[in-house]
Design a protein around this motif. Sequence first.
Motif, PDB file in Angstrom:
ATOM      1  N   LEU A  50     -80.733 -77.503 -76.889  1.00 44.76           N
ATOM      2  CA  LEU A  50     -79.816 -77.293 -75.768  1.00 44.76           C
ATOM      3  C   LEU A  50     -79.506 -78.604 -75.066  1.00 44.76           C
ATOM      4  N   ASP A  51     -80.508 -79.453 -74.906  1.00 44.67           N
ATOM      5  CA  ASP A  51     -80.300 -80.759 -74.288  1.00 44.67           C
ATOM      6  C   ASP A  51     -79.365 -81.622 -75.141  1.00 44.67           C
ATOM      7  N   ARG A  52     -79.548 -81.595 -76.471  1.00 43.85           N
ATOM      8  CA  ARG A  52     -78.648 -82.345 -77.352  1.00 43.85           C
ATOM      9  C   ARG A  52     -77.219 -81.834 -77.248  1.00 43.85           C
ATOM     10  N   VAL A  53     -77.043 -80.525 -77.187  1.00 44.91           N
ATOM     11  CA  VAL A  53     -75.700 -79.947 -77.073  1.00 44.91           C
ATOM     12  C   VAL A  53     -75.074 -80.331 -75.739  1.00 44.91           C
ATOM     13  N   ARG A  54     -75.843 -80.283 -74.663  1.00 48.21           N
ATOM     14  CA  ARG A  54     -75.319 -80.679 -73.345  1.00 48.21           C
ATOM     15  C   ARG A  54     -74.903 -82.148 -73.338  1.00 48.21           C
ATOM     16  N   GLN A  55     -75.738 -83.004 -73.914  1.00 51.64           N
ATOM     17  CA  GLN A  55     -75.399 -84.419 -73.952  1.00 51.64           C
ATOM     18  C   GLN A  55     -74.139 -84.659 -74.774  1.00 51.64           C
ATOM     19  N   ALA A  56     -74.010 -83.981 -75.903  1.00 52.40           N
ATOM     20  CA  ALA A  56     -72.807 -84.133 -76.726  1.00 52.40           C
ATOM     21  C   ALA A  56     -71.583 -83.632 -75.964  1.00 52.40           C
ATOM     22  N   GLY A  57     -71.724 -82.524 -75.264  1.00 49.51           N
ATOM     23  CA  GLY A  57     -70.620 -81.997 -74.462  1.00 49.51           C
ATOM     24  C   GLY A  57     -70.232 -82.950 -73.346  1.00 49.51           C
ATOM     25  N   ASP A  58     -71.233 -83.521 -72.691  1.00 53.93           N
ATOM     26  CA  ASP A  58     -70.961 -84.493 -71.628  1.00 53.93           C
ATOM     27  C   ASP A  58     -70.235 -85.715 -72.184  1.00 53.93           C
ATOM     28  N   GLU A  60     -68.285 -85.823 -74.787  1.00 55.31           N
ATOM     29  CA  GLU A  60     -66.908 -85.436 -75.125  1.00 55.31           C
ATOM     30  C   GLU A  60     -66.043 -85.320 -73.876  1.00 55.31           C
ATOM     31  N   VAL A  61     -66.587 -84.730 -72.831  1.00 55.16           N
ATOM     32  CA  VAL A  61     -65.822 -84.583 -71.582  1.00 55.16           C
ATOM     33  C   VAL A  61     -65.547 -85.953 -70.974  1.00 55.16           C
ATOM     34  N   ILE A  62     -66.542 -86.831 -70.986  1.00 55.97           N
ATOM     35  CA  ILE A  62     -66.357 -88.176 -70.442  1.00 55.97           C
ATOM     36  C   ILE A  62     -65.318 -88.925 -71.259  1.00 55.97           C
ATOM     37  N   ALA A  63     -65.381 -88.807 -72.589  1.00 54.58           N
ATOM     38  CA  ALA A  63     -64.391 -89.481 -73.443  1.00 54.58           C
ATOM     39  C   ALA A  63     -62.990 -88.954 -73.167  1.00 54.58           C
ATOM     40  N   ALA A  64     -62.858 -87.661 -72.969  1.00 61.16           N
ATOM     41  CA  ALA A  64     -61.537 -87.087 -72.667  1.00 61.16           C
ATOM     42  C   ALA A  64     -61.020 -87.592 -71.326  1.00 61.16           C
ATOM     43  N   GLU A  65     -61.886 -87.662 -70.332  1.00 61.85           N
ATOM     44  CA  GLU A  65     -61.480 -88.178 -69.021  1.00 61.85           C
ATOM     45  C   GLU A  65     -61.078 -89.649 -69.125  1.00 61.85           C
ATOM     46  N   LEU A  66     -61.855 -90.428 -69.871  1.00 63.64           N
ATOM     47  CA  LEU A  66     -61.518 -91.837 -70.054  1.00 63.64           C
ATOM     48  C   LEU A  66     -60.187 -91.990 -70.788  1.00 63.64           C
ATOM     49  N   ARG A  67     -59.968 -91.172 -71.799  1.00 66.39           N
ATOM     50  CA  ARG A  67     -58.724 -91.215 -72.559  1.00 66.39           C
ATOM     51  C   ARG A  67     -57.529 -90.898 -71.651  1.00 66.39           C
ATOM     52  N   ALA A  68     -57.658 -89.861 -70.839  1.00 66.89           N
ATOM     53  CA  ALA A  68     -56.570 -89.473 -69.932  1.00 66.89           C
ATOM     54  C   ALA A  68     -56.292 -90.581 -68.914  1.00 66.89           C
ATOM     55  N   GLU A  69     -57.341 -91.182 -68.388  1.00 66.23           N
ATOM     56  CA  GLU A  69     -57.163 -92.246 -67.406  1.00 66.23           C
ATOM     57  C   GLU A  69     -56.565 -93.487 -68.066  1.00 66.23           C
ATOM     58  N   ALA A  70     -56.974 -93.771 -69.302  1.00 63.98           N
ATOM     59  CA  ALA A  70     -56.409 -94.915 -70.021  1.00 63.98           C
ATOM     60  C   ALA A  70     -54.917 -94.706 -70.266  1.00 63.98           C
ATOM     61  N   ILE A  71     -54.527 -93.499 -70.580  1.00 66.10           N
ATOM     62  CA  ILE A  71     -53.099 -93.199 -70.768  1.00 66.10           C
ATOM     63  C   ILE A  71     -52.363 -93.412 -69.461  1.00 66.10           C
ATOM     64  N   ARG A  72     -52.952 -92.962 -68.373  1.00 65.43           N
ATOM     65  CA  ARG A  72     -52.323 -93.133 -67.061  1.00 65.43           C
ATOM     66  C   ARG A  72     -52.183 -94.608 -66.696  1.00 65.43           C
ATOM     67  N   TYR A  73     -53.138 -95.422 -67.123  1.00 69.00           N
ATOM     68  CA  TYR A  73     -53.094 -96.851 -66.843  1.00 69.00           C
ATOM     69  C   TYR A  73     -52.237 -97.615 -67.854  1.00 69.00           C
ATOM     70  N   ASP A  89     -71.446 -96.578 -66.299  1.00 62.38           N
ATOM     71  CA  ASP A  89     -71.408 -96.077 -64.922  1.00 62.38           C
ATOM     72  C   ASP A  89     -70.724 -94.727 -64.808  1.00 62.38           C
ATOM     73  N   VAL A  90     -70.149 -94.248 -65.897  1.00 61.42           N
ATOM     74  CA  VAL A  90     -69.441 -92.961 -65.871  1.00 61.42           C
ATOM     75  C   VAL A  90     -70.458 -91.864 -66.133  1.00 61.42           C
ATOM     76  N   VAL A  91     -70.555 -90.927 -65.206  1.00 59.21           N
ATOM     77  CA  VAL A  91     -71.523 -89.832 -65.314  1.00 59.21           C
ATOM     78  C   VAL A  91     -70.847 -88.509 -64.990  1.00 59.21           C
ATOM     79  N   ARG A  92     -71.458 -87.460 -65.475  1.00 62.03           N
ATOM     80  CA  ARG A  92     -70.996 -86.106 -65.167  1.00 62.03           C
ATOM     81  C   ARG A  92     -72.022 -85.484 -64.249  1.00 62.03           C
ATOM     82  N   ASP A  93     -71.580 -85.038 -63.069  1.00 61.31           N
ATOM     83  CA  ASP A  93     -72.527 -84.492 -62.104  1.00 61.31           C
ATOM     84  C   ASP A  93     -72.850 -83.034 -62.417  1.00 61.31           C
ATOM     85  N   ALA A  94     -73.677 -82.439 -61.599  1.00 62.03           N
ATOM     86  CA  ALA A  94     -74.143 -81.073 -61.837  1.00 62.03           C
ATOM     87  C   ALA A  94     -73.009 -80.055 -61.769  1.00 62.03           C
TER      88      ALA A  94
END
Length: 164
Positions: A50-58, A60-73, A89-94
């Motif tokens: 479960l921890d491995r799945v959560r980390q992989a999900g985090d 992926e979500v961080i990469a998607a956010e970075l990708r969207a922000e890079a497109i915006r920039y 420094d990019v983290v996903r909070d609770a």
Amino acid sequence: MSETGEEVQDADALRQALKEARAEVETVRREMAGASAKQEKLLRTHEEALDRVRQAGDREVIAAELRAEAIRYGAHNPEDVVRLIDASDVVRDADGRVQGVAEAVERARKDRAYLFGEMSRAGVATGTTAGRSAPRPGGGEPFDARRANGADYEARKWQFLAQG
């Protein structure tokens, strides 16, 4: 004497039954300990998975956010920006929100300006992609008295007369 003989046999039978019961209790205890250890091992295994799945999900979500922000920039190739960016420094909070994305992309834009073009603006064509301009607030379509039903016509007439 027969009573004593029977009592001895009864006592021996009771001792034998007690010995068998103790052996059975000890067997059950060993089985319970084995089942408990197996359950703990399964629980640890599932928690690790479960921890491995959560980390992989985090990730992926961080990469998607970075990708969207890079497109915006205005990134030329957002995938390259995501691969080359320092996302420590990019983290996903609770709550599931990603924090530190804008700062990381801004830092990458300063450090590796060749990866970025101009920031995209609404209503500007870039390459083969045209951005749409923001909608403008305004009135609805003009009122056509010829096509309005009687109630709408009367309501609009009174609104017009009330304006003075």
